[in-house]
Design a protein around this motif. Structure first.
Motif, PDB file in Angstrom:
ATOM      1  N   VAL A  20       0.936  -0.956  -0.071  1.00 24.29           N
ATOM      2  CA  VAL A  20       0.352   0.054   0.101  1.00 24.29           C
ATOM      3  C   VAL A  20       0.624   1.318   0.707  1.00 24.29           C
ATOM      4  O   VAL A  20       0.654   1.998  -0.881  1.00 24.29           O
ATOM      5  CB  VAL A  20      -1.060   0.056   1.692  1.00 24.29           C
ATOM      6  CG1 VAL A  20      -1.041   1.266   1.062  1.00 24.29           C
ATOM      7  CG2 VAL A  20      -1.786  -0.990   1.024  1.00 24.29           C
ATOM      8  N   VAL A  21       1.866   0.950   1.011  1.00 22.03           N
ATOM      9  CA  VAL A  21       2.164   1.994   0.448  1.00 22.03           C
ATOM     10  C   VAL A  21       3.820   2.601  -0.084  1.00 22.03           C
ATOM     11  O   VAL A  21       3.936   3.435  -1.280  1.00 22.03           O
ATOM     12  CB  VAL A  21       3.601   2.610   2.195  1.00 22.03           C
ATOM     13  CG1 VAL A  21       4.594   2.807   1.567  1.00 22.03           C
ATOM     14  CG2 VAL A  21       3.712   2.501   3.406  1.00 22.03           C
ATOM     15  N   SER A  22       3.643   1.454  -1.308  1.00 18.10           N
ATOM     16  CA  SER A  22       4.170   1.671  -2.722  1.00 18.10           C
ATOM     17  C   SER A  22       3.459   1.925  -3.564  1.00 18.10           C
ATOM     18  O   SER A  22       3.736   2.997  -4.442  1.00 18.10           O
ATOM     19  CB  SER A  22       5.353   0.250  -2.813  1.00 18.10           C
ATOM     20  OG  SER A  22       3.948  -0.709  -3.265  1.00 18.10           O
ATOM     21  N   ASN A  28       0.224   4.104 -10.534  1.00 21.31           N
ATOM     22  CA  ASN A  28      -1.171   4.892 -10.997  1.00 21.31           C
ATOM     23  C   ASN A  28      -2.244   3.957 -10.804  1.00 21.31           C
ATOM     24  O   ASN A  28      -3.692   4.830 -11.092  1.00 21.31           O
ATOM     25  CB  ASN A  28      -0.778   5.924 -12.600  1.00 21.31           C
ATOM     26  CG  ASN A  28       0.679   6.075 -12.324  1.00 21.31           C
ATOM     27  OD1 ASN A  28       0.667   7.379 -11.654  1.00 21.31           O
ATOM     28  ND2 ASN A  28       0.257   5.934 -13.966  1.00 21.31           N
ATOM     29  N   ASN A  29      -2.084   2.885 -10.323  1.00 18.92           N
ATOM     30  CA  ASN A  29      -3.332   2.584  -9.792  1.00 18.92           C
ATOM     31  C   ASN A  29      -2.898   1.492  -8.420  1.00 18.92           C
ATOM     32  O   ASN A  29      -2.088   1.699  -8.437  1.00 18.92           O
ATOM     33  CB  ASN A  29      -4.263   1.436 -11.032  1.00 18.92           C
ATOM     34  CG  ASN A  29      -2.759   0.421 -12.002  1.00 18.92           C
ATOM     35  OD1 ASN A  29      -1.616   0.601 -11.009  1.00 18.92           O
ATOM     36  ND2 ASN A  29      -3.512   0.022 -12.749  1.00 18.92           N
ATOM     37  N   GLY A  30      -4.170   0.690  -7.949  1.00 19.28           N
ATOM     38  CA  GLY A  30      -4.273   0.197  -7.255  1.00 19.28           C
ATOM     39  C   GLY A  30      -5.193   0.501  -5.688  1.00 19.28           C
ATOM     40  O   GLY A  30      -4.933   2.405  -5.803  1.00 19.28           O
ATOM     41  N   ILE A  31      -4.986  -0.402  -4.765  1.00 20.57           N
ATOM     42  CA  ILE A  31      -5.981   1.001  -3.246  1.00 20.57           C
ATOM     43  C   ILE A  31      -5.224   1.392  -3.131  1.00 20.57           C
ATOM     44  O   ILE A  31      -5.607   2.753  -2.634  1.00 20.57           O
ATOM     45  CB  ILE A  31      -6.012  -0.796  -2.206  1.00 20.57           C
ATOM     46  CG1 ILE A  31      -6.438  -1.584  -2.859  1.00 20.57           C
ATOM     47  CG2 ILE A  31      -6.125  -0.090  -1.068  1.00 20.57           C
ATOM     48  CD1 ILE A  31      -6.716  -3.242  -1.841  1.00 20.57           C
ATOM     49  N   GLY A  32      -3.646   1.657  -2.391  1.00 21.10           N
ATOM     50  CA  GLY A  32      -3.124   2.431  -2.533  1.00 21.10           C
ATOM     51  C   GLY A  32      -3.638   3.791  -2.555  1.00 21.10           C
ATOM     52  O   GLY A  32      -3.629   5.517  -2.508  1.00 21.10           O
ATOM     53  N   PHE A  33      -3.182   4.043  -4.502  1.00 22.98           N
ATOM     54  CA  PHE A  33      -3.182   4.680  -4.804  1.00 22.98           C
ATOM     55  C   PHE A  33      -4.915   5.931  -4.992  1.00 22.98           C
ATOM     56  O   PHE A  33      -5.309   6.970  -5.029  1.00 22.98           O
ATOM     57  CB  PHE A  33      -3.073   4.987  -7.017  1.00 22.98           C
ATOM     58  CG  PHE A  33      -3.253   5.758  -7.532  1.00 22.98           C
ATOM     59  CD1 PHE A  33      -2.575   6.842  -7.524  1.00 22.98           C
ATOM     60  CD2 PHE A  33      -4.317   6.046  -8.720  1.00 22.98           C
ATOM     61  CE1 PHE A  33      -2.925   7.910  -8.343  1.00 22.98           C
ATOM     62  CE2 PHE A  33      -4.436   6.910  -9.268  1.00 22.98           C
ATOM     63  CZ  PHE A  33      -3.434   8.380  -9.473  1.00 22.98           C
ATOM     64  N   LEU A  34      -5.526   4.998  -4.745  1.00 21.53           N
ATOM     65  CA  LEU A  34      -7.096   5.422  -4.993  1.00 21.53           C
ATOM     66  C   LEU A  34      -7.242   6.031  -3.884  1.00 21.53           C
ATOM     67  O   LEU A  34      -8.209   7.268  -3.363  1.00 21.53           O
ATOM     68  CB  LEU A  34      -7.657   3.984  -4.928  1.00 21.53           C
ATOM     69  CG  LEU A  34      -9.261   3.753  -4.525  1.00 21.53           C
ATOM     70  CD1 LEU A  34      -9.559   4.661  -6.029  1.00 21.53           C
ATOM     71  CD2 LEU A  34      -9.976   2.769  -4.344  1.00 21.53           C
ATOM     72  N   ALA A  38      -8.256  10.075  -3.385  1.00 21.19           N
ATOM     73  CA  ALA A  38      -9.654   9.931  -2.271  1.00 21.19           C
ATOM     74  C   ALA A  38      -9.592  10.840  -1.466  1.00 21.19           C
ATOM     75  O   ALA A  38     -10.088  11.876  -1.073  1.00 21.19           O
ATOM     76  CB  ALA A  38     -10.275   8.375  -2.505  1.00 21.19           C
ATOM     77  N   SER A  39      -7.895  10.640  -0.758  1.00 19.04           N
ATOM     78  CA  SER A  39      -7.560  11.742   0.240  1.00 19.04           C
ATOM     79  C   SER A  39      -7.113  12.805  -0.143  1.00 19.04           C
ATOM     80  O   SER A  39      -8.235  14.353   0.078  1.00 19.04           O
ATOM     81  CB  SER A  39      -6.369  11.469   0.948  1.00 19.04           C
ATOM     82  OG  SER A  39      -5.782  11.206   0.303  1.00 19.04           O
ATOM     83  N   SER A  40      -6.842  13.161  -1.620  1.00 14.55           N
ATOM     84  CA  SER A  40      -6.920  14.660  -2.407  1.00 14.55           C
ATOM     85  C   SER A  40      -8.099  14.905  -2.412  1.00 14.55           C
ATOM     86  O   SER A  40      -8.850  16.340  -2.588  1.00 14.55           O
ATOM     87  CB  SER A  40      -6.167  14.768  -3.350  1.00 14.55           C
ATOM     88  OG  SER A  40      -6.688  13.757  -4.266  1.00 14.55           O
ATOM     89  N   ARG A  41      -9.192  14.351  -2.614  1.00 10.71           N
ATOM     90  CA  ARG A  41     -10.377  14.532  -3.502  1.00 10.71           C
ATOM     91  C   ARG A  41     -11.288  14.874  -1.926  1.00 10.71           C
ATOM     92  O   ARG A  41     -12.717  15.085  -2.813  1.00 10.71           O
ATOM     93  CB  ARG A  41     -11.061  13.924  -4.088  1.00 10.71           C
ATOM     94  CG  ARG A  41     -10.840  14.538  -5.133  1.00 10.71           C
ATOM     95  CD  ARG A  41     -11.462  13.053  -6.458  1.00 10.71           C
ATOM     96  NE  ARG A  41     -11.472  12.241  -6.198  1.00 10.71           N
ATOM     97  CZ  ARG A  41     -11.039  11.201  -6.620  1.00 10.71           C
ATOM     98  NH1 ARG A  41      -9.798  10.955  -7.033  1.00 10.71           N
ATOM     99  NH2 ARG A  41     -11.082  10.081  -6.239  1.00 10.71           N
ATOM    100  N   VAL A  44     -13.601  11.233   2.104  1.00  2.76           N
ATOM    101  CA  VAL A  44     -12.930  10.236   3.709  1.00  2.76           C
ATOM    102  C   VAL A  44     -13.803   9.214   3.641  1.00  2.76           C
ATOM    103  O   VAL A  44     -12.884   7.864   3.825  1.00  2.76           O
ATOM    104  CB  VAL A  44     -13.517  11.141   5.059  1.00  2.76           C
ATOM    105  CG1 VAL A  44     -13.200  10.099   5.791  1.00  2.76           C
ATOM    106  CG2 VAL A  44     -12.933  12.128   4.476  1.00  2.76           C
ATOM    107  N   PRO A  45     -14.663   8.125   3.552  1.00  2.08           N
ATOM    108  CA  PRO A  45     -15.131   6.896   3.087  1.00  2.08           C
ATOM    109  C   PRO A  45     -15.024   5.902   2.605  1.00  2.08           C
ATOM    110  O   PRO A  45     -14.494   5.158   2.253  1.00  2.08           O
ATOM    111  CB  PRO A  45     -17.113   6.651   2.777  1.00  2.08           C
ATOM    112  CG  PRO A  45     -17.233   8.925   3.162  1.00  2.08           C
ATOM    113  CD  PRO A  45     -16.458   9.560   2.788  1.00  2.08           C
ATOM    114  N   LEU A  46     -14.408   7.060   1.127  1.00  2.00           N
ATOM    115  CA  LEU A  46     -13.696   6.037   0.311  1.00  2.00           C
ATOM    116  C   LEU A  46     -12.300   5.170   0.954  1.00  2.00           C
ATOM    117  O   LEU A  46     -11.646   4.098   1.054  1.00  2.00           O
ATOM    118  CB  LEU A  46     -13.554   6.788  -1.257  1.00  2.00           C
ATOM    119  CG  LEU A  46     -12.603   5.398  -2.503  1.00  2.00           C
ATOM    120  CD1 LEU A  46     -13.382   4.725  -2.576  1.00  2.00           C
ATOM    121  CD2 LEU A  46     -12.254   6.918  -3.631  1.00  2.00           C
ATOM    122  N   VAL A  47     -11.369   6.928   1.627  1.00  2.00           N
ATOM    123  CA  VAL A  47     -10.156   6.321   2.240  1.00  2.00           C
ATOM    124  C   VAL A  47      -9.912   4.927   3.546  1.00  2.00           C
ATOM    125  O   VAL A  47      -9.367   3.796   3.502  1.00  2.00           O
ATOM    126  CB  VAL A  47      -9.980   6.882   2.631  1.00  2.00           C
ATOM    127  CG1 VAL A  47      -8.165   7.317   3.353  1.00  2.00           C
ATOM    128  CG2 VAL A  47      -9.364   8.151   1.935  1.00  2.00           C
TER     129      VAL A  47
END
Length: 82
Positions: A20-22, A28-34, A38-41, A44-47
């Motif tokens: 997740v950290v990497s 450009n994809n994956g749970i960590g990127f998501l 989501a946190s930049s937008r 919070v529920p998605l994070v």
């Protein structure tokens, strides 16, 4: 063999954290990127959904290794009182 399973259980949880950290740093994809996007937008529920998904996957794999350890190392003494 008990030491192998003990280290495997620790390594599985740390591997999920590392992935997740990497993904947050260089993907450009994956749970960590998501979670990062989501946190930049301010979604919070998605994070938290991503966080709970990673936690659930870690718990399931940890439990699988614990069950496998019990089945394969039933002969090992674990310091329990009989």
């Amino acid at each position: 063999m008990p030491y192998l399973f003990a280290s495997l259980k620790v390594a599985i949880t740390l591997a999920f954290i590392g992935s997740v950290v990497s993904e947050t740093v260089a993907a450009n994809n994956g749970i960590g990127f998501l979670m990062l996007s989501a946190s930049s937008r301010f979604q919070v529920p998605l994070v938290f959904a991503g966080l709970l998904l990673v936690a659930a996957m870690s718990i399931v794999l940890y439990a699988f290794c614990a069950i496998l350890e019990r089945r394969m190392t039933g002969w090992a003494f674990r310091g329990q009182a009989f």
